[in-house]
Design an enzyme around this catalytic site. Structure first.
Site, PDB file in Angstrom:
ATOM      1  N   GLU A  27      53.295 103.640  78.614  1.00 44.93           N
ATOM      2  CA  GLU A  27      51.935 103.199  78.959  1.00 44.93           C
ATOM      3  C   GLU A  27      51.118 104.347  79.549  1.00 44.93           C
ATOM      4  O   GLU A  27      50.537 104.249  80.628  1.00 44.93           O
ATOM      5  CB  GLU A  27      51.955 101.990  79.898  1.00 44.93           C
ATOM      6  CG  GLU A  27      52.400 100.710  79.222  1.00 44.93           C
ATOM      7  CD  GLU A  27      52.036  99.457  80.010  1.00 44.93           C
ATOM      8  OE1 GLU A  27      51.106  99.500  80.835  1.00 44.93           O
ATOM      9  OE2 GLU A  27      52.694  98.422  79.781  1.00 44.93           O
ATOM     10  N   ASP A  66      60.875 101.338  78.319  1.00 50.09           N
ATOM     11  CA  ASP A  66      60.629  99.950  78.707  1.00 50.09           C
ATOM     12  C   ASP A  66      60.973  99.130  77.476  1.00 50.09           C
ATOM     13  O   ASP A  66      60.214  99.090  76.511  1.00 50.09           O
ATOM     14  CB  ASP A  66      59.163  99.776  79.110  1.00 50.09           C
ATOM     15  CG  ASP A  66      58.809  98.321  79.406  1.00 50.09           C
ATOM     16  OD1 ASP A  66      59.692  97.448  79.276  1.00 50.09           O
ATOM     17  OD2 ASP A  66      57.637  98.054  79.742  1.00 50.09           O
ATOM     18  N   ASN A 114      61.530  95.869  77.409  1.00 46.69           N
ATOM     19  CA  ASN A 114      61.063  94.485  77.521  1.00 46.69           C
ATOM     20  C   ASN A 114      62.176  93.483  77.233  1.00 46.69           C
ATOM     21  O   ASN A 114      61.955  92.443  76.599  1.00 46.69           O
ATOM     22  CB  ASN A 114      59.870  94.253  76.588  1.00 46.69           C
ATOM     23  CG  ASN A 114      58.558  94.652  77.238  1.00 46.69           C
ATOM     24  OD1 ASN A 114      58.256  94.234  78.357  1.00 46.69           O
ATOM     25  ND2 ASN A 114      57.778  95.478  76.552  1.00 46.69           N
TER      26      ASN A 114
END
EC number: 3.1.4.-
Length: 609
Positions: free
Chosen positions: A351, A496, A498
């Site tokens: 991100e 990440d 998720n």
């Protein structure tokens, strides 16, 4: 931190000499034989070169000329400019006796009381005390160390001296947080450049000490500056600096030469910091850079500004977070301090806004010895940084999952399975997730190489089967890099994902396979069910184990982030403890005034087997 302590005194002597030289050059010539500077910028990839110099009448000349042009044309143009400059100066001074012209022109006396007529000065270029022929092309004529003579005035030619092409200070500065200027150099190196920091004097404070360069004189009658003792690229303000502005004086260098000094003032004053942050205690474990046998690795979703600044984020996702703490200028201070304090060798970030990478992360981490690469996804992307003293970047092998799945023969078998489930196939191919793969080589032992992978898998809670397929593509691609292209190199896979430890994705990574009847193949209902079995050949482990959570927001907390390592080649030396639950929940949840993201960084020291 960026220079050997023993060299500090020598650098101070050099810096003082450079500043004295700059002050001498800034004034008029006061001694016979002293030379001004003529700066030439000549780059092979560009058709023109630039020539910059100051005439003694005060005018500054910037010329753009074709590199293939004969020298004589440039010299003729310089003579014309010098004559015009002198004529303007003469018009401002009504009485002038017949004498050599200070700007290079000569006064030609006319008969009777008529005013003097000024002639074009003789303009020549010399190299090694010999005149350069006027038919020589510009690209060859303007050599470093040549001498340009305009009338009686001589200029030392500096070809491609170090120069700053960009120089900025952050828009928001806090006490206790490093100030990392964004800078770009041409023909120079930040490590060879000189830096000096000043802070605004408090009202009523003593005048700046004698010896401060005249170029650093106050910008307004109400402003004055006092020198700090910091002569490094990075300055960390103290609480005593709160309410004051900062000034940076810097001189570009390349290890042999120094270019023109520049200075800039902060547009803001130093603000108070938030106090203790969630990462402060973690930094106690990472005070020093690791030894060569270790690889300190960080994986961190830093929360993209494009997501943090939405109305949904402010009112639904993070309503407990103070609005100012969601502002990028504020969060960047925390992110920079957190990351630089880990003294990491490899940092994988998710991100990452494009502007954050170039304007914030690169300046900050570069100042602490790291270099980075970026891979855009859609609105944000991935960044991988590595310590330059330990690693060099050998190659990059980034992919987009959907593009690789559709076009790379490596994934032909997987695609053939997926096309049997059109609804699932459509959803998988709509996702923009990417994989960043960098091959690093040890600077101390060229036989040691490592494959560093970084990703951010699809986010939706019901997207379990999509993440499984993305992971299958990722592992197949990483195998191609680590087995086919660079046989036998170990793998570090950060991101990440998720996915909590109870999901099919995690089961697939750790166990090497996933059965076709796993419940995650129907994670979004029967309509998108896509039963298939998958396998991979890696032997992977979560280096930081299975923490209770790496993501903690108001409505959810769980472990979503991992650093997977190749057990055949790497082992865990230590895991840096995560913040305590009390620290995480001090302001209810994340992000907060003391933590810049809704995720928590994973940090561990890995060791070659």
């Amino acid at each position: 931190m960026w220079r050997l302590p023993g060299a500090r005194a020598a650098l101070r002597v050099i810096r003082t000499a450079v500043e004295k030289l700059s002050r001498a050059e800034a004034g008029s010539q006061t001694a016979a034989g002293a030379m001004e500077r003529a700066v030439v910028r000549c780059v092979p990839s560009e058709p023109k070169l630039s020539l910059s110099f100051a005439l003694a009448d005060g005018s500054h000349k910037n010329m753009q000329r074709d590199q293939s042009e004969p020298l004589g044309r440039v010299l003729s143009r310089i003579a014309t400019n010098a004559l015009k400059g002198h004529a303007k100066a003469a018009a401002a001074k009504k009485s002038r006796k017949s004498r050599p012209n200070a700007s290079g022109g000569a006064a030609c006396s006319g008969p009777g009381p008529e005013p003097a007529v000024f002639c074009e000065p003789v303009v020549k270029l010399y190299y090694r005390e010999e005149a350069v022929a006027e038919d020589v092309l510009n690209v060859d004529a303007w050599q470093d160390g040549a001498v340009l003579q305009i009338g009686d005035v001589k200029y030392k030619v500096e070809r491609n001296p170090p120069a700053f092409t960009e120089l900025q200070l952050p828009r928001y500065i806090m006490a206790g947080f490093p100030v990392c200027p964004k800078l770009s150099l041409e023909f120079g190196d930040p490590a060879s450049s000189l830096f000096r920091w000043y802070k605004e004097a408090k009202p009523g404070a003593a005048e700046p000490e004698v010896g401060v360069p005249s170029s650093l004189s106050p910008s307004s009658p109400s402003s004055s500056w006092t020198e700090t003792d910091v002569e490094e690229r990075v300055y960390t303000p103290s609480n005593a600096d709160i309410g004051l502005r900062l000034k940076l004086h810097c001189t570009p260098g390349d290890g042999q030469r120094f270019g023109h000094s520049r200075e800039l003032e902060s547009v803001c004053v130093v603000e108070a910091g938030p106090g203790t942050c969630t990462f402060d205690h973690r930094h106690l474990y990472t005070k020093k850079v690791t030894e060569d046998a270790l690889i300190r690795t960080v994986s961190y979703n830093i929360l993209a500004d494009t997501y943090a600044q939405t109305e949904f984020s402010r009112t639904v996702l993070y309503p407990y977070c103070a609005p100012y703490a969601l502002e990028l200028d504020y969060r960047q201070n925390l992110i920079q301090k957190e990351l630089t304090g880990y003294n990491a060798d490899v940092i994988c970030l998710q991100e990452v806004d494009r502007a954050v990478f170039s304007d914030s992360l690169v300046p900050a981490l570069e100042a602490f010895g790291l270099e980075g690469v970026f891979r855009i996804k859609q609105h944000e992307g991935l960044a991988t940084f590595y310590r330059k003293s330990k690693f060099s970047l050998l190659s990059q092998h980034d992919i987009s999952f959907y593009e690789a799945l559709e076009s790379d023969p490596l994934h032909k078998e997987l695609l053939e399975k997926l096309v049997l489930y059109p609804s699932a196939q459509e959803k998988v191919l709509q996702r923009s997730s990417v994989l960043q793969v960098s091959v690093l080589q040890s600077t101390k032992d060229s036989s040691k190489r490592i494959c560093v992978a970084n990703t951010h898998l699809y986010w939706h809670p019901k997207g379990g089967y999509i993440r499984l397929i993305q992971m299958a593509v990722a592992l197949a691609h990483i195998r191609h890099v680590s087995c086919d292209l660079y046989p036998g190199i170990p793998v570090i896979f950060c991101g990440d994902f998720n996915s909590t430890p109870s999901t099919g994705m995690y089961h697939f990574v750790i166990n090497g396979s996933i059965p076709e009847d796993h419940e995650d193949w129907a994670s979004n209902g029967e309509e998108e069910r896509c039963n298939m079995s998958l396998t991979h050949f890696f032997k992977l482990k979560s280096a930081c184990g299975e923490p209770a959570y790496t993501n903690y927001v108001g409505g959810f907390h769980g472990c979503l982030d991992y650093i997977f390592i190749d057990l055949n080649a790497l082992e865990v030396e230590q895991v840096i403890p995560l913040p305590s639950h009390e620290e995480v929940t001090t302001h209810q949840a994340l992000p907060s005034v003391s933590h810049p993201s809704d995720h928590i960084a994973l940090v561990c020291d890995l060791k070659w087997k």
